[in-house]
Motif scaffolding. Structure first.
Motif, short mmCIF file in Angstrom:
data_model
loop_
_atom_site.label_atom_id
_atom_site.label_comp_id
_atom_site.label_asym_id
_atom_site.label_seq_id
_atom_site.Cartn_x
_atom_site.Cartn_y
_atom_site.Cartn_z
N ARG A 45 0.86 -1.18 0.00
CA ARG A 45 0.00 0.00 0.00
C ARG A 45 0.90 1.23 0.00
O ARG A 45 2.04 1.18 0.45
CB ARG A 45 -0.95 0.03 1.21
CG ARG A 45 -0.28 0.29 2.56
CD ARG A 45 -1.31 0.28 3.67
NE ARG A 45 -0.69 0.49 4.97
CZ ARG A 45 -0.59 1.67 5.57
NH1 ARG A 45 -1.08 2.76 4.98
NH2 ARG A 45 -0.02 1.80 6.75
N TRP A 46 0.39 2.33 -0.53
CA TRP A 46 1.17 3.55 -0.50
C TRP A 46 0.28 4.71 -0.07
O TRP A 46 -0.95 4.67 -0.21
CB TRP A 46 1.86 3.83 -1.84
CG TRP A 46 0.99 4.02 -3.05
CD1 TRP A 46 0.74 3.11 -4.02
CD2 TRP A 46 0.28 5.21 -3.43
NE1 TRP A 46 -0.07 3.62 -4.99
CE2 TRP A 46 -0.38 4.93 -4.66
CE3 TRP A 46 0.14 6.47 -2.88
CZ2 TRP A 46 -1.17 5.86 -5.32
CZ3 TRP A 46 -0.66 7.41 -3.54
CH2 TRP A 46 -1.28 7.11 -4.74
N THR A 47 0.92 5.75 0.48
CA THR A 47 0.20 6.93 0.93
C THR A 47 0.94 8.18 0.47
O THR A 47 2.16 8.18 0.28
CB THR A 47 0.08 6.98 2.46
OG1 THR A 47 1.40 7.03 3.04
CG2 THR A 47 -0.64 5.76 2.99
N THR A 49 1.06 12.12 1.96
CA THR A 49 0.64 13.03 3.01
C THR A 49 1.35 14.37 2.84
O THR A 49 2.39 14.46 2.18
CB THR A 49 0.98 12.47 4.41
OG1 THR A 49 2.40 12.29 4.51
CG2 THR A 49 0.28 11.15 4.65
N LEU A 55 -3.46 13.09 5.33
CA LEU A 55 -3.51 12.17 4.20
C LEU A 55 -4.12 12.86 2.98
O LEU A 55 -5.20 13.44 3.04
CB LEU A 55 -4.35 10.94 4.57
CG LEU A 55 -4.39 9.82 3.54
CD1 LEU A 55 -3.01 9.19 3.39
CD2 LEU A 55 -5.40 8.76 3.97
N GLN A 56 -3.40 12.78 1.85
CA GLN A 56 -3.87 13.36 0.60
C GLN A 56 -4.34 12.28 -0.38
O GLN A 56 -5.24 12.51 -1.17
CB GLN A 56 -2.74 14.17 -0.06
CG GLN A 56 -2.17 15.26 0.83
CD GLN A 56 -3.18 16.33 1.15
OE1 GLN A 56 -3.78 16.93 0.26
NE2 GLN A 56 -3.39 16.56 2.44
N GLU A 58 -4.30 7.65 -0.87
CA GLU A 58 -3.90 6.35 -0.34
C GLU A 58 -4.42 5.26 -1.26
O GLU A 58 -5.57 5.34 -1.72
CB GLU A 58 -4.45 6.14 1.07
CG GLU A 58 -4.08 4.78 1.67
CD GLU A 58 -4.62 4.61 3.08
OE1 GLU A 58 -5.59 5.33 3.41
OE2 GLU A 58 -4.08 3.79 3.84
N GLN A 86 5.01 7.37 0.95
CA GLN A 86 5.47 6.20 1.70
C GLN A 86 4.87 4.96 1.07
O GLN A 86 3.67 4.89 0.79
CB GLN A 86 5.06 6.29 3.17
CG GLN A 86 5.82 7.39 3.92
CD GLN A 86 5.60 7.33 5.41
OE1 GLN A 86 4.46 7.40 5.88
NE2 GLN A 86 6.65 7.23 6.18
N ARG A 119 9.15 -0.51 4.71
CA ARG A 119 8.65 0.80 4.31
C ARG A 119 9.77 1.62 3.70
O ARG A 119 10.93 1.54 4.12
CB ARG A 119 8.08 1.54 5.52
CG ARG A 119 7.55 2.93 5.22
CD ARG A 119 7.00 3.57 6.48
NE ARG A 119 8.02 3.79 7.49
CZ ARG A 119 7.79 4.22 8.72
NH1 ARG A 119 6.53 4.43 9.09
NH2 ARG A 119 8.76 4.40 9.56
#
Length: 797
Positions: A45-47, A49, A55-56, A58, A86, A119
C-alpha cells in the motif's frame, strides 16, 4: 490536492506507457507514481501526506491487483505543494525484483527501485529546506528561518565539537533534531531515529541548544522547528558554530579513555593508576516514572513492534506509557561507544533499521504473589546525554554514553516506551523499571559503583470495570520482594507453583532441560491422546495442548533464552506462557481429491501471505488410519502425525517451512478405515503456525466431500440471514433458519477483503460476533452452507 486523474494497469510485461502530450498548467506539476508488483501485490500500500501528516491520497493494493503487473497513477499538484510518499509492505520483505516503484515530476524520475524493508519514504516537490530529501546546504554561521521544520545539511570539513543553537536567536519554544540518514528522518516531535536532539534540556530553555561531536566529511541533516507551533508569526534564526577540537585520552586501553576526543592530550592513564576514575553509577529517576505514567490504547499494526517484543500481539492494544530517566551519578562516564558490528554491546535490528543496545533497560510487571507477568520486552536504541548541568552534551546516538552528572531520557511518547497489558487481568501489580541490572561492564570494562539504585517502581491497580482500561497508583509502595523474600530478588515461582522450584515448562522427561526430545514426546503423546493439560504443559496458556504448544517448545529447545536474533536482537524463546495471534496472516485448507477405491482423500494448502511452520486440523465423518506428507520433501521434510481418529498434525522441527504461495499445493494424504459418512468435512482447523511462531487465521477452500452419490431432489432453500443489530458498537448476531441442523461456516473480512477473524462453524441457527475491540468501519461476512454462499456488510461504530 486534486484527486487522481488516471489509473493505467499494464498486465504482464512492462510494455510502453502512453505518451503525454499535454503539459500541466504553469501553476501545477504532474506527479506520476508507477508500481510494478511482485508476486504478492496484496501486501503493498502507499500513501501521500503533506508535511503535517494529513492524508492526501492512499491506495491499498487488494485482490484486484495482479502479480507481476505495472500500475500507474497520475496526479496534478499545486507547484508549491510538498508531499511525503510512503510505500509499505505488510510482510516486511519489500518489493522484490523485477518489481519496482518510480516517482516522477513532470516526467523526470525523482526516486525509483525495488526495496527490501517494510517501508520506504520520499519527500516530493519540496522546495529547499522543506524536507530531508531537499535540504539547504549550510556552513557555520547564523541562518534565519523562513518556516517551521526547516531542513539543512552540514558536512564538516574537520572533526570536532560543534554547537547548534537557537539561544538568543528566538523568543519562542524551539527544538533541534540531527539525523545522519534521511531514511530515518521524520517530521514528528520526538527524538526517535535522531543522533542528537534537544527540547529545553539546556541553560537557555525554552530555546534549544546542542553541543556535539561531528565527524569530518560526513553529511548531517539538521531539522530546526518549534514546539507545536509556538514560533508561528515570529522572526527567528539558528546558529552553527565550530567549538574546536576535543582534547582527551584517545587510547581505548586507558582507564580515562574518552571516545569523544579528536586530539590526544597525552594524559592517558593505565588501569590501576590512583588517578583513574572509579566507575559510573546509573540511577533510575523514581519521580520521573511516577509522574509520567498514563494509560493509552493503540492499534498494533507495525510488525516490527511485535517482532521486537514491544507489543505482545496485533490489533488494539492497551498500554501504560511512562518516561524513563537514567542519571549517571558516578565519577566516570558510562561509555557505550559507536553502534556497529565490532561493538559487542550492540545488535542490529533489520526490522526497524537501527541498532539495539542489548540489556540497557527492562520493564517488568509482578503480580501480588511476586510472579512476573508477561508484558513485552524493551530494547534500547540509544544511550545519550539528553540533559547536562552545563549544557555540553558529549555523547549522542552516534557515539553513545552518559557523561558524569548528565542524564539520558526515553520520553513516554516514543515507540516501545510502554508495557503492553492487553491480556493482563485486573488486579494489583508492581511495575519495575531497571537499567543495567546485571551490571555489565561498559566499553572500557568498568562496572557500576552501585546497582541498588538501578531500580524504580510503582504499585498500581488495573481496572476495566467501566469498559476502558484505568489504573490507580498506590502511594504506599514497598520495594518489590520476590517469592523468597529478597528485595528486588530474582527468585520466581516455577510452573508447579513452587518458589525457587526447578520445574520447567514443557520438560516432559524432567531432566531440567527443554530439548527436542521433549518436543517429540509432545507429538507422540498428542497422537496417542495421552497428553495431559497442566500449567507446565500448556505453554500458550489457552487451556489446551495443541501443535502450537509443540511449536513454542520447539523454538525454546532450538533457540534458548538469549537467542541473538539477526532481525530483532536477543530474544528469550523460553518465556512462558506465551501466545500471539496474527490476524492478517492466513492459510487455507481444502479437500483436493477423494478416492473411494483406494480409501484416501488429499488435503491441499494455500498460504499466500505467510510461511507455514505447523498445522493441526480435524476431519469429521471418517476414522483416520494413517497420514502421508505430500508436500515437497526438499522444502518441508516432515512426518505428519494422527491420533488415529480424526486429528492430523504436522510440524517442522528443523529449518524447513512451507513457503508462501498463492497456488494450491498438496499437503497430506489421509487414509481412512471403515465406511465413511455420506459427507466428510473439515471439523475444525485447530492450529496454523507461521514461521514467526504466531497463530494465524485458517480458512477452507472446499470444506466437504460427498462419499455417496447425492439424491436428486428439490434445490436447497436460499440462505436468508439477519444481522441484529447492524450497525453495531459491541456485539451482534447473525441469525438464519436451520431446522435440519446443517453445517454453517462463517468468515469475516475487512472492507478491503483481508481476513479479519478466525472462521467459525455451527449447526445451530446463529453466530455471535464480539466486535468490542474492532476499529470502527465497514466489514464483510460470508456465510456458507453446503455449496451455497451469502455475503453481507457489518458496520461497526
Amino acid at each position: 490536492m486534486t484527486h487522481y486523474l488516471l489509473l493505467i494497469a499494464l498486465l504482464g510485461s512492462l510494455g510502453s506507457l502512453p505518451a503525454r502530450t499535454l503539459a500541466p498548467p504553469p501553476n501545477e506539476v504532474r506527479l506520476t507514481i508507477r508500481l510494478r508488483t511482485d508476486q504478492y501485490p496484496q501486501e503493498l500500500r502507499w500513501t501521500l501526506t503533506d508535511l503535517d501528516g494529513q492524508l492526501q491520497a492512499e491506495v491499498p493494493l487488494d485482490a484486484s491487483y495482479t502479480p507481476d503487473s505495472l500500475y500507474q497513477w497520475d496526479y496534478t499538484l499545486p507547484r508549491e505543494q510538498c508531499l511525503v510518499f510512503q510505500l509499505y509492505d505488510s510482510y516486511g520483505d519489500g518489493l522484490n525484483p523485477p518489481g519496482f516503484y518510480a516517482l516522477a515530476l513532470d516526467g523526470q524520475t525523482q526516486f525509483s527501485g525495488p526495496f527490501n524493508q517494510s517501508r520506504i519514504t520520499h519527500a516530493l516537490n519540496c522546495a529547499p529546506s522543506y524536507a530531508c530529501d531537499s535540504p539547504q546546504a549550510v556552513a557555520p554561521g547564523v541562518h534565519p528561518l523562513t518556516h517551521d521544520d526547516s531542513w539543512y545539511v552540514f558536512t564538516p570539513s574537520q572533526a570536532g565539537r560543534y554547537q547548534i543553537s537557537t539561544c538568543k536567536l528566538a523568543d519562542c519554544d524551539t527544538k533541534i533534531w540531527v539525523f545522519d540518514d534521511c531514511s530515518r528522518a521524520h517530521y514528528r516531535e520526538d527524538n526517535e531515529g535522531t543522533i542528537a536532539f534537544d527540547d529545553s534540556f539546556n541553560p537557555c530553555a525554552p530555546q534549544a541548544q546542542l553541543a556535539l561531536n561531528l565527524d569530518s566529511d560526513k553529511a548531517y541533516f539538521i531539522r530546526i522547528g518549534d514546539d507545536r507551533g509556538d514560533c508561528q508569526g515570529v522572526d527567528w534564526a539558528w546558529s552553527l558554530e565550530f567549538l574546536g577540537q576535543v582534547w582527551g585520552c584517545t587510547d581505548p586501553a586507558a582507564c580515562n579513555y574518552d571516545p569523544t576526543a579528536t586530539l590526544d592530550d597525552g594524559q592517558c592513564l593505565p588501569f590501576g593508576h590512583p588517578d583513574c576514575p572509579r566507575a559510573p553509577d546509573l540511577l533510575v529517576n523514581q519521580d520521573r516514572l511516577e509522574n509520567s505514567i498514563i494509560s493509552d490504547r493503540i492499534q498494533g499494526q507495525d510488525d516490527c513492534l511485535v517482532e521486537e517484543g514491544c507489543l505482545r500481539g496485533y490489533g488494539i492494544r492497551d498500554i501504560l506509557r511512562f518516561t524513563t530517566r537514567i542519571e549517571n551519578i558516578g565519577d566516570a562516564d558510562y561509555i557505550v561507544g559507536r553502534p556497529r558490528s565490532d561493538n559487542p554491546l550492540f545488535t542490529y535490528d533489520n526490522c526497524h533499521a537501527h541498532w539495539h543496545f542489548d540489556g540497557y533497560a527492562e520493564y517488568l510487571l509482578f503480580d501480588d504473589l511476586g510472579q512476573e507477568v508477561p508484558i513485552g520486552f524493551k530494547n534500547g536504541f540509544c544511550v545519550a546525554d539528553r540533559g547536562c548541568p552545563n549544557g555540553i552534551k558529549r555523547y549522542s546516538c552516534e557515539n553513545m554514553g552518559i557523561s558524569v552528572g548528565c542524564f539520558d531520557e526515553y520520553d513516554r511518547s516514543l515507540e516501545c516506551q510502554w508495557i503492553d497489558v492487553t491480556e493482563v487481568p485486573d488486579g494489583d501489580y508492581t511495575l519495575v523499571v531497571r537499567v543495567n541490572w546485571d551490571n555489565k561492564p561498559d566499553l572500557r570494562g568498568l562496572r557500576e559503583l552501585d546497582t541498588l539504585n538501578n531500580w524504580a517502581q510503582v504499585c498500581l491497580r488495573l481496572d476495566r470495570s467501566t469498559g476502558d482500561l484505568r489504573f490507580f497508583l498506590d502511594d504506599q509502595c514497598p520495594p518489590y520482594v520476590d517469592c523468597a523474600g529478597v528485595p528486588y530478588g530474582s527468585t520466581s515461582i516455577d510452573c508447579t507453583g513452587i518458589c525457587g522450584g526447578t520445574a520447567k515448562f514443557g520438560d516432559l522427561n524432567g531432566n531440567g532441560r527443554q530439548e527436542l526430545e521433549d518436543v517429540r514426546a509432545y507429538l507422540d503423546r498428542l497422537a496417542q491422546r495421552e497428553m495431559p493439560t497442566s500449567t507446565c504443559t500448556d505453554l500458550s496458556g489457552d487451556g489446551r495442548v495443541t501443535v502450537y504448544d509443540v511449536a513454542l517448545l520447539s523454538a525454546c529447545a532450538r533457540y534458548g533464552e538469549a537467542h541473538p536474533n539477526p532481525q530483532t536482537g536477543p530474544h528469550n524463546y523460553c518465556r512462558f506462557p506465551f501466545q500471539r495471534f496474527r490476524p492478517d496472516h492466513f492459510t487455507s485448507l481444502s479437500i483436493l481429491d477423494y478416492q473411494a477405491n483406494q480409501r484416501y482423500l488429499d488435503i491441499g494448502v494455500q498460504n499466500a501471505n505467510s510461511d507455514l511452520l505447523g498445522y493441526q486440523f480435524r476431519l469429521d465423518g471418517l476414522e483416520i488410519d494413517r497420514v502421508e506428507n505430500l508436500h515437497n520433501p526438499e522444502e518441508f521434510p516432515i512426518t505428519p502425525y494422527t491420533d488415529g481418529r480424526a486429528t492430523v498434525m504436522g510440524l517442522s522441527l528443523q529449518d524447513s517451512i512451507i513457503r508462501r504461495s498463492s497456488e494450491w499445493r498438496p499437503l497430506v494424504r489421509v487414509y481412512y478405515r471403515g465406511t465413511p459418512d455420506p459427507e466428510v468435512c473439515f471439523g475444525e482447523i485447530v492450529d496454523l503456525v507461521n514461521a514467526e511462531y504466531e497463530r494465524i487465521n485458517g480458512f477452507f477452500g472446499n470444506p466437504c466431500v460427498l462419499t455417496e452419490p447425492s439424491v436428486t431432489g428439490a434445490p436447497p432453500a436460499k440462505i436468508e440471514v439477519r444481522a441484529q443489530p447492524n450497525p453495531l458498537s459491541d456485539r451482534t448476531e447473525l441469525r438464519f433458519d436451520n431446522p435440519a441442523g446443517a453445517r454453517y461456516q462463517l468468515w469475516l473480512y475487512t472492507y478491503d477483503g483481508r481476513p479479519w477473524a478466525a472462521p467459525q462453524q455451527t449447526r445451530t441457527n446463529r453466530f455471535s460476533i464480539d466486535a468490542r475491540h474492532w476499529p470502527a468501519g465497514l466489514y464483510w461476512y460470508r456465510l456458507q452452507r453446503d455449496q451455497q454462499t451469502v455475503s453481507g456488510k457489518l458496520i461497526v461504530r
